[in-house]
Scaffold this motif. Sequence first.
Motif, PDB file in Angstrom:
ATOM      1  N   ARG A 190       3.374   1.237  -9.444  1.00  0.00           N
ATOM      2  CA  ARG A 190       1.998   1.731  -9.351  1.00  0.00           C
ATOM      3  C   ARG A 190       1.415   1.936 -10.753  1.00  0.00           C
ATOM      4  NH1 ARG A 190       2.553   7.015  -6.023  1.00  0.00           N
ATOM      5  NH2 ARG A 190       4.009   5.688  -4.882  1.00  0.00           N
ATOM      6  N   LYS A 191       0.170   1.501 -10.925  1.00  0.00           N
ATOM      7  CA  LYS A 191      -0.602   1.696 -12.165  1.00  0.00           C
ATOM      8  C   LYS A 191      -0.075   0.875 -13.347  1.00  0.00           C
ATOM      9  CE  LYS A 191      -2.042   6.214 -10.483  1.00  0.00           C
ATOM     10  NZ  LYS A 191      -2.310   7.635 -10.736  1.00  0.00           N
ATOM     11  N   TYR A 192       0.709  -0.156 -13.031  1.00  0.00           N
ATOM     12  CA  TYR A 192       1.205  -1.088 -14.040  1.00  0.00           C
ATOM     13  C   TYR A 192       0.841  -2.519 -13.632  1.00  0.00           C
ATOM     14  CZ  TYR A 192       4.442   2.250 -16.313  1.00  0.00           C
ATOM     15  OH  TYR A 192       5.003   3.297 -17.007  1.00  0.00           O
ATOM     16  N   GLY A 193       0.540  -3.351 -14.609  1.00  0.00           N
ATOM     17  CA  GLY A 193       0.433  -4.788 -14.397  1.00  0.00           C
ATOM     18  C   GLY A 193      -0.392  -5.183 -13.197  1.00  0.00           C
ATOM     19  N   ARG A 194       0.202  -5.932 -12.297  1.00  0.00           N
ATOM     20  CA  ARG A 194      -0.471  -6.426 -11.103  1.00  0.00           C
ATOM     21  C   ARG A 194      -0.956  -5.295 -10.197  1.00  0.00           C
ATOM     22  NH1 ARG A 194       3.880  -9.243 -12.598  1.00  0.00           N
ATOM     23  NH2 ARG A 194       4.007 -11.522 -12.443  1.00  0.00           N
ATOM     24  N   SER A 195      -0.367  -4.111 -10.342  1.00  0.00           N
ATOM     25  CA  SER A 195      -0.682  -2.985  -9.456  1.00  0.00           C
ATOM     26  C   SER A 195      -1.746  -2.053 -10.014  1.00  0.00           C
ATOM     27  CB  SER A 195       0.598  -2.176  -9.189  1.00  0.00           C
ATOM     28  OG  SER A 195       1.620  -2.999  -8.667  1.00  0.00           O
ATOM     29  N   LEU A 196      -2.177  -2.282 -11.257  1.00  0.00           N
ATOM     30  CA  LEU A 196      -3.171  -1.414 -11.882  1.00  0.00           C
ATOM     31  C   LEU A 196      -4.552  -1.690 -11.290  1.00  0.00           C
ATOM     32  CD1 LEU A 196      -3.837   0.676 -14.102  1.00  0.00           C
ATOM     33  CD2 LEU A 196      -4.125  -1.259 -15.680  1.00  0.00           C
ATOM     34  N   ARG A 197      -5.259  -0.627 -10.914  1.00  0.00           N
ATOM     35  CA  ARG A 197      -6.590  -0.736 -10.353  1.00  0.00           C
ATOM     36  C   ARG A 197      -7.600  -0.082 -11.297  1.00  0.00           C
ATOM     37  NH1 ARG A 197      -3.956  -3.892  -8.099  1.00  0.00           N
ATOM     38  NH2 ARG A 197      -3.666  -4.215  -5.845  1.00  0.00           N
ATOM     39  N   PRO A 198      -8.879  -0.493 -11.238  1.00  0.00           N
ATOM     40  CA  PRO A 198      -9.879   0.014 -12.205  1.00  0.00           C
ATOM     41  C   PRO A 198     -10.041   1.526 -12.208  1.00  0.00           C
ATOM     42  CG  PRO A 198     -10.716  -1.928 -11.061  1.00  0.00           C
ATOM     43  CD  PRO A 198      -9.438  -1.551 -10.371  1.00  0.00           C
ATOM     44  N   HIS A 199      -9.783   2.181 -11.082  1.00  0.00           N
ATOM     45  CA  HIS A 199      -9.998   3.626 -11.005  1.00  0.00           C
ATOM     46  C   HIS A 199      -8.808   4.435 -11.516  1.00  0.00           C
ATOM     47  CE1 HIS A 199      -8.037   2.474  -7.161  1.00  0.00           C
ATOM     48  NE2 HIS A 199      -7.424   3.649  -7.273  1.00  0.00           N
ATOM     49  N   GLN A 200      -7.768   3.759 -12.012  1.00  0.00           N
ATOM     50  CA  GLN A 200      -6.533   4.452 -12.354  1.00  0.00           C
ATOM     51  C   GLN A 200      -6.332   4.598 -13.862  1.00  0.00           C
ATOM     52  OE1 GLN A 200      -3.778   1.853 -10.301  1.00  0.00           O
ATOM     53  NE2 GLN A 200      -3.820   3.115  -8.448  1.00  0.00           N
ATOM     54  N   THR A 201      -5.621   5.656 -14.250  1.00  0.00           N
ATOM     55  CA  THR A 201      -5.157   5.826 -15.622  1.00  0.00           C
ATOM     56  C   THR A 201      -3.881   5.014 -15.779  1.00  0.00           C
ATOM     57  OG1 THR A 201      -6.066   8.063 -15.732  1.00  0.00           O
ATOM     58  CG2 THR A 201      -4.376   7.484 -17.360  1.00  0.00           C
ATOM     59  N   PRO A 202      -3.873   4.001 -16.651  1.00  0.00           N
ATOM     60  CA  PRO A 202      -2.692   3.128 -16.740  1.00  0.00           C
ATOM     61  C   PRO A 202      -1.416   3.904 -17.040  1.00  0.00           C
ATOM     62  CG  PRO A 202      -4.530   2.193 -17.960  1.00  0.00           C
ATOM     63  CD  PRO A 202      -4.936   3.584 -17.566  1.00  0.00           C
ATOM     64  N   PRO A 254       0.835  -1.211   0.000  1.00  0.00           N
ATOM     65  CA  PRO A 254       0.000   0.000   0.000  1.00  0.00           C
ATOM     66  C   PRO A 254       0.868   1.258   0.000  1.00  0.00           C
ATOM     67  CG  PRO A 254      -0.630  -1.527   1.758  1.00  0.00           C
ATOM     68  CD  PRO A 254       0.693  -1.978   1.250  1.00  0.00           C
ATOM     69  N   LEU A 255       0.519   2.215  -0.851  1.00  0.00           N
ATOM     70  CA  LEU A 255       1.315   3.437  -0.988  1.00  0.00           C
ATOM     71  C   LEU A 255       0.473   4.700  -0.812  1.00  0.00           C
ATOM     72  CD1 LEU A 255       3.469   2.260  -4.020  1.00  0.00           C
ATOM     73  CD2 LEU A 255       4.292   2.626  -1.688  1.00  0.00           C
ATOM     74  N   GLY A 256      -0.626   4.572  -0.097  1.00  0.00           N
ATOM     75  CA  GLY A 256      -1.451   5.743   0.165  1.00  0.00           C
ATOM     76  C   GLY A 256      -2.413   6.043  -0.976  1.00  0.00           C
ATOM     77  N   HIS A 257      -2.685   7.322  -1.201  1.00  0.00           N
ATOM     78  CA  HIS A 257      -3.654   7.752  -2.195  1.00  0.00           C
ATOM     79  C   HIS A 257      -3.078   8.902  -3.021  1.00  0.00           C
ATOM     80  CE1 HIS A 257      -6.162   5.582   0.678  1.00  0.00           C
ATOM     81  NE2 HIS A 257      -7.140   5.558  -0.228  1.00  0.00           N
ATOM     82  N   ASP A 258      -3.569   9.008  -4.259  1.00  0.00           N
ATOM     83  CA  ASP A 258      -3.298  10.197  -5.056  1.00  0.00           C
ATOM     84  C   ASP A 258      -4.634  10.749  -5.535  1.00  0.00           C
ATOM     85  OD1 ASP A 258      -4.116   8.591  -7.181  1.00  0.00           O
ATOM     86  OD2 ASP A 258      -2.155   8.521  -8.145  1.00  0.00           O
ATOM     87  N   ASP A 259      -4.637  11.602  -6.560  1.00  0.00           N
ATOM     88  CA  ASP A 259      -5.883  12.234  -6.987  1.00  0.00           C
ATOM     89  C   ASP A 259      -6.866  11.262  -7.613  1.00  0.00           C
ATOM     90  OD1 ASP A 259      -4.010  12.052  -9.164  1.00  0.00           O
ATOM     91  OD2 ASP A 259      -5.286  13.394 -10.321  1.00  0.00           O
ATOM     92  N   GLN A 260      -6.428  10.024  -7.906  1.00  0.00           N
ATOM     93  CA  GLN A 260      -7.326   9.017  -8.461  1.00  0.00           C
ATOM     94  C   GLN A 260      -7.728   7.959  -7.440  1.00  0.00           C
ATOM     95  OE1 GLN A 260      -5.220   7.665 -12.080  1.00  0.00           O
ATOM     96  NE2 GLN A 260      -6.642   8.931 -13.234  1.00  0.00           N
ATOM     97  N   GLY A 261      -7.211   8.050  -6.224  1.00  0.00           N
ATOM     98  CA  GLY A 261      -7.593   7.088  -5.194  1.00  0.00           C
ATOM     99  C   GLY A 261      -6.421   6.270  -4.684  1.00  0.00           C
ATOM    100  N   GLU A 262      -6.729   5.074  -4.207  1.00  0.00           N
ATOM    101  CA  GLU A 262      -5.720   4.206  -3.599  1.00  0.00           C
ATOM    102  C   GLU A 262      -4.633   3.839  -4.605  1.00  0.00           C
ATOM    103  OE1 GLU A 262      -5.528  -0.098  -1.249  1.00  0.00           O
ATOM    104  OE2 GLU A 262      -7.068   0.278  -2.756  1.00  0.00           O
ATOM    105  N   VAL A 263      -3.387   3.787  -4.116  1.00  0.00           N
ATOM    106  CA  VAL A 263      -2.227   3.442  -4.936  1.00  0.00           C
ATOM    107  C   VAL A 263      -1.484   2.287  -4.270  1.00  0.00           C
ATOM    108  CG1 VAL A 263      -0.039   4.253  -5.899  1.00  0.00           C
ATOM    109  CG2 VAL A 263      -1.982   5.821  -5.740  1.00  0.00           C
ATOM    110  N   VAL A 264      -1.082   1.300  -5.087  1.00  0.00           N
ATOM    111  CA  VAL A 264      -0.286   0.181  -4.579  1.00  0.00           C
ATOM    112  C   VAL A 264       0.823  -0.147  -5.577  1.00  0.00           C
ATOM    113  CG1 VAL A 264      -2.279  -0.825  -3.384  1.00  0.00           C
ATOM    114  CG2 VAL A 264      -1.649  -1.667  -5.663  1.00  0.00           C
TER     115      VAL A 264
END
Length: 322
Positions: free
Chosen positions: A83-95, A25-35
């Motif tokens: 973050r925002k790549y591969g296994r870490s990409l979440r539906p709410h994020q811009t890849p 877990p890496l907190g949040h940015d303007d798009q939400g949770e980041v991992v």
Amino acid sequence: MAISTEAQAWTTDVLGEPYEQRTIPLGHDDQGEVVATLIRRRAEQPTGRAVLHVHGFVDYFFQTHLADRLVGEGFDFYAIDLRKYGRSLRPHQTPYFCRSLTEYFADLDAALQIIRGEDSHETVLVHAHSTGGLIAPLWAHRHRTEPLVDGIALNSPFFDMNQPRMLRNAIDYFAAPLGTFRPYQVMPAPSSNFYGRSLHRDHSGEWDYDLAWKPMSGVQIHAGWLRAIRNGHRRIEAGLAIEVPVFVACSTATFRSSRWDDSVLRTDAVLDVEHIASRAHRLGRQVTLVRIENGVHDLALSAPPVRERYLEELLRWVETYL
């Protein structure tokens, strides 16, 4: 940085045993949770040496043959899906999006906390490809007074845009203000699937990977990301002061054709290799540059004898400097 203790269990990775993965877990940015996601494969015998692999743009870790070879040489192997790549990409994020490459420093800091702190490795090598090869030296420079790793190995690092200087200047002119005030603005960008076709086994390559995580082509480029990349390029151009040994490898030739031909299987179809070679010496005081004949952009995905030469050169450097 201190990372959260929640969601920190190692589980079987999508690659199956003996690969494990762990969400950071890496907190949040303007798009939400980041991992971020750390992948691990241990050597058969306990070892104090580890490698951390950092992927490139529109990429993720799938190169099990790379892990096989390094584990066979006595390293515990780790890879990080940023973050925002591969296994870490979440539906709410811009890849693949970031506003600054420094955002990824927290991902690498957290990975090193686990590798060195929890898993007690004494010697750590970072092996980074393409955009990872731009992020990793910037991160190492940030930690130059107290290095977190013992060496940096860069596989075709992304040190400049593969465009004429006039176009690069135009990109800088437009990307800086847009990237600041409209970071999610989609930018016009050349698109080619030649490199993807040269890799994937459904086309002209030998590799099987998830096309949802590593698409063939058509990825959107955003102004904020482009500004971040160009800022990183300028920092490389100005020169870094990495205190640990650095290994830089790239192909001997760049693919230049606007049409498919088989030379794409023997050249770098993504970056201008002369940009890489000319900037390598700017990273620090102890830099080794190796040119790999017939290498593709990811040298570890080149034809078997070519990737074998790349790995031999890398391991020879490791035994010399680490």
